[in-house]
Write an enzyme that holds these catalytic residues in place. Structure first.
Site, PDB file in Angstrom:
ATOM      1  N   CYS A 158       1.473   1.628  -2.010  1.00 38.93           N
ATOM      2  CA  CYS A 158       1.818   0.209  -1.947  1.00 38.93           C
ATOM      3  C   CYS A 158       3.235   0.099  -2.520  1.00 38.93           C
ATOM      4  CB  CYS A 158       0.795  -0.665  -2.655  1.00 38.93           C
ATOM      5  SG  CYS A 158       0.630  -0.387  -4.428  1.00 38.93           S
TER       6      CYS A 158
HETATM    7  O1  LIG Z   1       2.902  -3.014  -5.069  1.00 38.79           O
HETATM    8  C1  LIG Z   1       2.012  -3.723  -4.674  1.00 38.79           C
HETATM    9  C2  LIG Z   1       0.731  -3.856  -5.425  1.00 38.79           C
HETATM   10  O2  LIG Z   1       0.758  -3.085  -6.588  1.00 38.79           O
HETATM   11  C3  LIG Z   1       2.224  -4.534  -3.434  1.00 38.79           C
HETATM   12  O3  LIG Z   1       2.770  -3.728  -2.440  1.00 38.79           O
HETATM   13  C4  LIG Z   1       3.154  -5.676  -3.761  1.00 38.79           C
HETATM   14  O4  LIG Z   1       2.602  -6.502  -4.774  1.00 38.79           O
HETATM   15  C5  LIG Z   1       3.451  -6.521  -2.520  1.00 38.79           C
HETATM   16  O5  LIG Z   1       4.306  -7.576  -2.880  1.00 38.79           O
HETATM   17  P1  LIG Z   1       4.881  -8.624  -1.827  1.00 38.79           P
HETATM   18  O6  LIG Z   1       3.686  -9.307  -1.180  1.00 38.79           O
HETATM   19  O7  LIG Z   1       5.687  -9.578  -2.680  1.00 38.79           O
HETATM   20  O8  LIG Z   1       5.687  -7.865  -0.814  1.00 38.79           O
END
Ligand SMILES: O=C(CO)[C@H](O)[C@H](O)COP(=O)(O)O
Length: 147
Positions: free
Chosen positions: A66
């Protein structure tokens, strides 16, 4: 080795890179998605199916990506039988397997560069649990929590 990979949008690009890398190394790669970049997807939707496949031993090891790797590690460790960790250094990539029988590596697509991530994943896949008595004793205390 049969390896599963999964990512949300924050890890999508790195997952694509790692799929090619692992395939070129000769691994059988099962891709749990995302299969296209979608900026509003949710990491649990991608990582839970991967973690369940590791838990059921349908695949031998998992790679979850992620943005930071944090959410991937949090959710993967909710699945019994999964021992996941966020990896940001080469030593932990193999020591996590050798000492702790880690079966799922989590990476941050917004943190770790492609080549470094490839090295972490290769070290993870080449490592084997040592089976040393002290590590087995500790591992069994972890496994006992799931009973
Ligand atoms: O790293 C993560 C979880 O740990 C996610 O990829 C991240 O929170 C996504 O963020 P956004 O919706 O702002 O792109």
């Amino acid at each position: 080795m049969k390896v599963g990979i999964a990512a949300d949008h924050g890890g999508f690009e790195l997952k694509e890179t790692l799929r090619t890398f692992l395939t070129n190394l000769g691994h059988e790669v099962v891709d749990f998605g995302a299969h296209a970049y979608e900026s509003t997807d949710d990491y649990p939707d991608k990582i839970i199916p991967l973690a369940k496949a590791v838990s059921r031993k349908e695949i031998e090891r998992g790679v979850a990506v992620c943005g930071s790797g944090v959410g991937a590690a949090i959710v993967a460790n909710k699945i019994p039988g999964v021992r996941a960790a966020l990896i940001n250094d080469h030593f932990s990539a193999h020591q996590g397997v050798e000492d702790d029988d880690m079966n799922l590596i989590c990476l941050g697509g917004r943190i770790t560069g492609n080549r470094v991530a490839e090295e972490f994943v290769q070290a993870f896949l080449e490592a084997r649990f040592s089976g040393a008595e002290r590590h087995l004793r500790r591992l069994n205390k972890v496994i006992d929590l799931e009973k």
